[in-house]
Design a protein around this motif. Structure first.
Motif, PDB file in Angstrom:
ATOM      1  N   SER A  46      29.787 -84.729 -18.237  1.00 51.83           N
ATOM      2  CA  SER A  46      28.901 -83.591 -17.967  1.00 51.83           C
ATOM      3  C   SER A  46      28.992 -82.540 -19.068  1.00 51.83           C
ATOM      4  O   SER A  46      28.001 -81.903 -19.421  1.00 51.83           O
ATOM      5  CB  SER A  46      29.232 -82.962 -16.613  1.00 51.83           C
ATOM      6  N   THR A  47      30.188 -82.381 -19.631  1.00 48.67           N
ATOM      7  CA  THR A  47      30.360 -81.421 -20.725  1.00 48.67           C
ATOM      8  C   THR A  47      29.574 -81.851 -21.952  1.00 48.67           C
ATOM      9  O   THR A  47      28.904 -81.037 -22.592  1.00 48.67           O
ATOM     10  CB  THR A  47      31.854 -81.278 -21.065  1.00 48.67           C
ATOM     11  N   LEU A  48      29.639 -83.137 -22.287  1.00 46.73           N
ATOM     12  CA  LEU A  48      28.880 -83.643 -23.442  1.00 46.73           C
ATOM     13  C   LEU A  48      27.378 -83.466 -23.238  1.00 46.73           C
ATOM     14  O   LEU A  48      26.662 -83.075 -24.167  1.00 46.73           O
ATOM     15  CB  LEU A  48      29.205 -85.113 -23.690  1.00 46.73           C
ATOM     16  N   LYS A  49      26.910 -83.726 -22.042  1.00 45.27           N
ATOM     17  CA  LYS A  49      25.482 -83.569 -21.741  1.00 45.27           C
ATOM     18  C   LYS A  49      25.052 -82.113 -21.948  1.00 45.27           C
ATOM     19  O   LYS A  49      24.023 -81.829 -22.564  1.00 45.27           O
ATOM     20  CB  LYS A  49      25.219 -84.006 -20.297  1.00 45.27           C
ATOM     21  N   PHE A  50      25.874 -81.177 -21.463  1.00 46.20           N
ATOM     22  CA  PHE A  50      25.557 -79.754 -21.611  1.00 46.20           C
ATOM     23  C   PHE A  50      25.621 -79.321 -23.070  1.00 46.20           C
ATOM     24  O   PHE A  50      24.733 -78.611 -23.561  1.00 46.20           O
ATOM     25  CB  PHE A  50      26.523 -78.921 -20.766  1.00 46.20           C
ATOM     26  N   LEU A  51      26.671 -79.723 -23.780  1.00 42.46           N
ATOM     27  CA  LEU A  51      26.846 -79.289 -25.169  1.00 42.46           C
ATOM     28  C   LEU A  51      25.760 -79.833 -26.090  1.00 42.46           C
ATOM     29  O   LEU A  51      25.379 -79.172 -27.052  1.00 42.46           O
ATOM     30  CB  LEU A  51      28.224 -79.696 -25.684  1.00 42.46           C
ATOM     31  N   ARG A  52      25.241 -81.005 -25.798  1.00 40.81           N
ATOM     32  CA  ARG A  52      24.167 -81.567 -26.624  1.00 40.81           C
ATOM     33  C   ARG A  52      22.846 -80.827 -26.435  1.00 40.81           C
ATOM     34  O   ARG A  52      22.009 -80.810 -27.329  1.00 40.81           O
ATOM     35  CB  ARG A  52      23.996 -83.049 -26.320  1.00 40.81           C
ATOM     36  N   LYS A  53      22.682 -80.199 -25.272  1.00 36.12           N
ATOM     37  CA  LYS A  53      21.450 -79.453 -24.995  1.00 36.12           C
ATOM     38  C   LYS A  53      21.553 -77.978 -25.384  1.00 36.12           C
ATOM     39  O   LYS A  53      20.535 -77.304 -25.506  1.00 36.12           O
ATOM     40  CB  LYS A  53      21.125 -79.508 -23.496  1.00 36.12           C
ATOM     41  N   THR A  54      22.768 -77.464 -25.538  1.00 32.01           N
ATOM     42  CA  THR A  54      22.977 -76.024 -25.712  1.00 32.01           C
ATOM     43  C   THR A  54      23.707 -75.744 -27.026  1.00 32.01           C
ATOM     44  O   THR A  54      24.938 -75.825 -27.097  1.00 32.01           O
ATOM     45  CB  THR A  54      23.805 -75.483 -24.526  1.00 32.01           C
ATOM     46  N   PRO A  55      22.959 -75.390 -28.072  1.00 30.91           N
ATOM     47  CA  PRO A  55      23.570 -75.199 -29.389  1.00 30.91           C
ATOM     48  C   PRO A  55      24.631 -74.092 -29.447  1.00 30.91           C
ATOM     49  O   PRO A  55      25.640 -74.248 -30.119  1.00 30.91           O
ATOM     50  CB  PRO A  55      22.391 -74.852 -30.301  1.00 30.91           C
ATOM     51  N   TRP A  56      24.413 -72.981 -28.731  1.00 33.98           N
ATOM     52  CA  TRP A  56      25.398 -71.893 -28.808  1.00 33.98           C
ATOM     53  C   TRP A  56      26.729 -72.310 -28.197  1.00 33.98           C
ATOM     54  O   TRP A  56      27.796 -71.938 -28.696  1.00 33.98           O
ATOM     55  CB  TRP A  56      24.873 -70.611 -28.150  1.00 33.98           C
ATOM     56  N   ALA A  57      26.697 -73.103 -27.136  1.00 30.69           N
ATOM     57  CA  ALA A  57      27.933 -73.566 -26.507  1.00 30.69           C
ATOM     58  C   ALA A  57      28.633 -74.585 -27.408  1.00 30.69           C
ATOM     59  O   ALA A  57      29.862 -74.564 -27.547  1.00 30.69           O
ATOM     60  CB  ALA A  57      27.626 -74.177 -25.142  1.00 30.69           C
ATOM     61  N   ARG A  58      27.847 -75.457 -28.024  1.00 26.23           N
ATOM     62  CA  ARG A  58      28.429 -76.443 -28.941  1.00 26.23           C
ATOM     63  C   ARG A  58      29.097 -75.751 -30.117  1.00 26.23           C
ATOM     64  O   ARG A  58      30.181 -76.145 -30.553  1.00 26.23           O
ATOM     65  CB  ARG A  58      27.344 -77.402 -29.416  1.00 26.23           C
ATOM     66  N   ASP A  59      28.461 -74.689 -30.626  1.00 33.12           N
ATOM     67  CA  ASP A  59      29.052 -73.931 -31.731  1.00 33.12           C
ATOM     68  C   ASP A  59      30.408 -73.358 -31.335  1.00 33.12           C
ATOM     69  O   ASP A  59      31.357 -73.391 -32.117  1.00 33.12           O
ATOM     70  CB  ASP A  59      28.124 -72.793 -32.164  1.00 33.12           C
ATOM     71  N   LYS A  60      30.512 -72.843 -30.122  1.00 32.07           N
ATOM     72  CA  LYS A  60      31.782 -72.272 -29.660  1.00 32.07           C
ATOM     73  C   LYS A  60      32.862 -73.345 -29.534  1.00 32.07           C
ATOM     74  O   LYS A  60      34.011 -73.124 -29.921  1.00 32.07           O
ATOM     75  CB  LYS A  60      31.594 -71.575 -28.311  1.00 32.07           C
TER      76      LYS A  60
END
Length: 130
Positions: A46-60
């Motif tokens: 679920s974390t990977l799914k969210f991070l792939r859709k949300t660039p600001w979260a992936r950056d963090k």
């Protein structure tokens, strides 16, 4: 080679998340990065799914990974939503009711000795056509 200076080149997002979970655990990740997928029923999938859709979260998450592994940090991004951005966000424009500006053209009801194209308070501020 465009990725020569990218310390994340060749590292999968799944590897990053897995290593962070092993190092900090879900609870600590949730306190370090305020993302709901770390706090409420967390899983790597679920974390990977969210991070792939949300660039600001992936950056963090990527920033935390680089910092935790003592790798070179990227320069702060101007448009990033995270706390490590270099510039503050621009203020939102205020919506105001239609009011005549202080230096608008005098209405037709003005006295006949004032020209209709002369701005209000032109004697104080000067005319804008100079």
């Amino acid at each position: 080679m465009t990725q020569a200076n990218n310390p994340l080149h060749g590292i999968k997002l799944e590897t990053i998340v897995t290593q962070l979970v092993e190092k900090y655990g879900w609870e600590e990740l949730g306190s370090r990065i305020n993302i709901q997928c770390f706090k409420d029923n967390p899983s790597v999938k679920s974390t990977l799914k969210f991070l792939r859709k949300t660039p600001w979260a992936r950056d963090k998450v990527e920033y935390l990974y680089l910092k935790a592994n003592k790798l070179p940090l990227p320069p702060p991004k101007e448009d990033s939503r995270g706390s490590f951005s270099a510039k503050s966000r621009p203020a939102k424009a205020k919506v105001t009711a239609a009011k005549p500006a202080a230096n608008t053209v005098v209405s037709a009801k003005a006295s006949s000795d004032t020209a209709s194209t002369k701005p209000v308070n032109a004697n104080i501020w000067g005319s804008s056509s100079n």
